[in-house]
Design an enzyme around this catalytic site. Structure first.
Site, PDB file in Angstrom:
ATOM      1  N   GLU A 112      47.959  32.145  39.173  1.00  0.00           N
ATOM      2  CA  GLU A 112      48.936  32.723  40.099  1.00  0.00           C
ATOM      3  C   GLU A 112      49.792  31.575  40.873  1.00  0.00           C
ATOM      4  OE1 GLU A 112      45.866  33.558  40.075  1.00  0.00           O
ATOM      5  OE2 GLU A 112      45.981  35.635  39.499  1.00  0.00           O
ATOM      6  N   HIS A 143      39.448  43.260  46.862  1.00  0.00           N
ATOM      7  CA  HIS A 143      40.590  43.716  45.967  1.00  0.00           C
ATOM      8  C   HIS A 143      41.225  44.892  46.654  1.00  0.00           C
ATOM      9  CE1 HIS A 143      38.543  41.395  43.029  1.00  0.00           C
ATOM     10  NE2 HIS A 143      39.350  41.778  42.037  1.00  0.00           N
TER      11      HIS A 143
END
Lengths: 327, 323
Positions: B60, B129
């Site tokens: 990322e 998450h």
């Protein structure tokens, strides 16, 4: 490789201009005309000057925060760089960037960046865009030896190889990441070897010899333009501390003296005289010209106006009239 | 009017813009051959080819920076984060590069980029998450933050975000991708920076955005049966925040409840509450209430998820406590 005579003289002038600029910048810092962080380039001049002569004006340049030299080497008048150091509206970044954030869109210099290693993925993206646009331009992405220990460096090498991008990763290895020597930052001290993990072609060049830097980059650029990334470790040395406020007590004075004996500007000057490319008189003419340019730069920076708050507000978004920007 | 899923609206917005402008490309994990982790880019590889719909390794920081660099060099990237939870390893690039480039360069380099993907919780995904960073990104000048709540808005707002010349954080939800809604086949854009009164009402204003707007609609229906008439405002954009629309509404209803999936300290709701008390103090007939997550990381157990997140019961209680 046949290098025209005027290139040698250009190297000498450009490197001297950078050196004298930095010496005077340190003085201006002492007089508190320059505030904040200020990282000087004394000793490293050949790393950028040899690259500029080897590349084209359409190639892209990006580096970290030791960035005064790059726009000067690319042909920006030093007065705009000095004005930036002073925080003036006439500076290359309108006084909004300062020492660490020089930018020149006109000269394809995509900035000085302040987070160690942060500019490396940007360089990959700049190279990505060149490939996407189907140009033959490349991006040379400078970084210090400290940056190669960041994850951003490793992700960048991987992505550049994966997408076959026209990029040179140029490590200016001056031996020290702030006060931490290369030897104290990893057990891999030959930095070019880091390319091997990604099957990237990697090589080393003596960064004190501008002609060697030029020749090496000229040679690899041809390959890089075809979409083959290359890692180049440029071995150099910084004469000053990490920043102006660092007396560099972590290193032996003898080490500095050793490198100063191999000074890159003295080297090219001696070569010019030895090869009879130029005379003492011509050298002196260049010296005087450079001295005057720096003097002019300081006068220009001194006389220039500071930016207004409005100027900063206008640089945040494309739309300038958001109410919250003025509250 | 035809009904399509939220994920199809996202795909249509990206595809229409990519047909219009060749400098736009989509990059991220699993966006191409996998057709998108949540199928928001289904079929796009086939239409646009691998030059413009690009899979990345799990990297990322690297590909966020790549996108920003590309946007300094004439391109207009759409960078997908599989979830904004993963954007944290890229946040240096978003905050230090994308948001700062314009001012650092004295306005020479603007960054026309969209970072998009789902935000927030999606059931029992555990604490790593299930996080909302809308307020983190919205805190940072130089960025814009857009959070749609239905397919229609998603399409119009995403098209505007892609055309915007500043970096836009565009946040979706795993729990919205399957939602169906009316989406016109005619082209339309929805402006960034404008909150919308989705339902006019006279008794109380509820402000919200994104996925939890679904809860607000349920609350609205329940209260309608009790003859409580809610005015519903959907923010659409967190930054720039359209505080004027909220203030005008509060001047009419005199009561405000804010519903936001995020931790309570220094949340978007906190900022709205501050601004409303500052600008409409004399119009308030009751304290402003905000419904956020409970102030703990989201636990896994399915028995606890609803309790920790904003829920209908807590919203109803808040509304009734100020009426």
């Amino acid at each position: 490789m046949n290098i025209p005579k005027n290139v040698y003289l250009k190297w000498y002038e450009s490197m001297l201009l950078i050196r004298k600029f930095e010496i005077r910048a340190a003085q201006m810092y002492g007089q508190q005309k320059i505030k904040g962080f200020c990282h000087l380039y004394n000793g490293q001049e050949a790393c950028i000057v040899g690259a500029v002569s080897a590349l084209t004006k359409n190639d892209k340049f990006i580096t970290a925060y030791r960035d005064h030299a790059h726009p000067i080497a690319l042909g920006i008048h030093p007065k705009y760089v000095m004005a930036e150091l002073f925080g003036k509206i006439t500076g290359v970044s309108k006084g909004m960037g300062g020492s660490m954030h020089m930018f020149s869109k006109e000269k394809n210099f995509l900035g000085g960046h302040g987070i160690v290693g942060g500019q490396i993925p940007l360089g990959v993206g700049i190279a990505f865009a060149e490939k996407y646009k189907k140009t033959k331009n490349l991006c040379i992405t400078y970084m210090g030896d400290g940056a190669v220990r960041q994850g951003a460096f490793h992700e960048s090498l991987n992505l550049a190889m994966l997408y076959k991008l026209p990029i040179i990763f140029a490590i200016e290895n001056n031996g020290y990441a702030m006060g931490t020597s290369v030897q104290r930052s990893s057990n891999v001290t030959d930095l070019y070897k880091l390319g091997a993990s990604y099957d990237m072609e990697s090589l080393v060049v003596d960064g004190l010899k501008v002609d060697e830097v030029h020749k090496t980059i000229t040679k690899i650029a041809k390959k890089v333009r075809t979409g083959i990334p290359i890692l180049l470790e440029i071995k150099t040395y910084r004469y000053k501390g990490h920043s102006v406020s660092d007396p560099a007590n972590y290193r032996d004075k003898k080490e500095l003296e050793k490198f100063q004996k191999k000074d890159s500007i003295e080297y090219i000057k001696a070569l010019i005289l030895k090869k009879k490319i130029g005379s003492e008189k011509e050298i002196e003419k260049i010296d005087n010209k450079v001295t005057n340019t720096i003097k002019e730069s300081i006068e220009f920076a001194d006389k220039s106006e500071f930016p207004k708050l409005e100027d900063a507000i206008n640089c945040v978004y494309e739309q300038k009239d958001y109410k919250f920007l003025k509250e | 009017m035809r009904q399509i899923q939220f994920r199809e609206a996202i795909k249509e917005a990206m595809s229409e813009e990519m047909r219009r402008d060749k400098s736009i490309f989509l990059m991220g994990e699993e966006v191409a051959e996998y057709d998108g982790a949540y199928k928001a880019s289904q079929g796009m590889l086939k239409e646009f080819g691998s030059k413009r719909v690009i899979d990345t390794p799990i990297s990322e920081l690297g590909f966020a920076g790549l996108g920003i660099g590309a946007s300094m060099n004439d391109l207009r990237p759409i960078i997908e984060f599989m979830t904004f939870n993963f954007s944290l390893v890229a946040i240096d690039q978003v905050i230090n590069s994308a948001a700062k480039m314009s001012i650092m360069s004295g306005g020479q380099y603007t960054i026309p980029i969209v970072f998009r993907g789902p935000t927030g919780s999606a059931g029992s995904l555990g604490s790593q998450h299930s996080q909302n960073f809308e307020n983190w990104y919205a805190n940072c000048p130089g960025l814009k933050v857009v959070v749609p709540s239905n397919p229609h808005d998603a399409k119009g707002l995403l098209k505007s975000s892609i055309r915007d010349n500043d970096p836009v954080i565009f946040m979706e939800s795993e729990q919205m991708y399957g939602d169906k809604g009316e989406v016109s086949e005619e082209e339309y854009l929805i402006p960034i920076g404008k909150a919308i009164i989705k339902k006019a009402g006279k008794d109380i204003t509820i402000v919200s955005f994104g996925k939890v707007m679904k809860l607000v609609w349920q609350v609205s229906e329940i209260l309608a049966k009790e003859n409580i008439d809610i005015e519903v405002i959907d923010l659409h954009t967190i930054r720039p925040l359209d505080i004027e629309t909220i203030i005008e509404s509060v001047k009419k209803t005199n009561r405000l409840v804010i519903v936001e999936e995020a931790w309570p300290l220094a949340s978007i709701a906190s900022e709205i509450a501050y601004q409303v008390q500052k600008n409409a103090f004399d119009y308030l007939d009751a304290p402003i209430k905000k419904i956020n997550n409970l102030d703990i990381p989201l636990p896994f157990s399915p028995a606890l998820v609803e309790e920790v997140l904003p829920n209908i019961k807590r919203i109803l209680e808040a509304v009734k406590s100020v009426l």
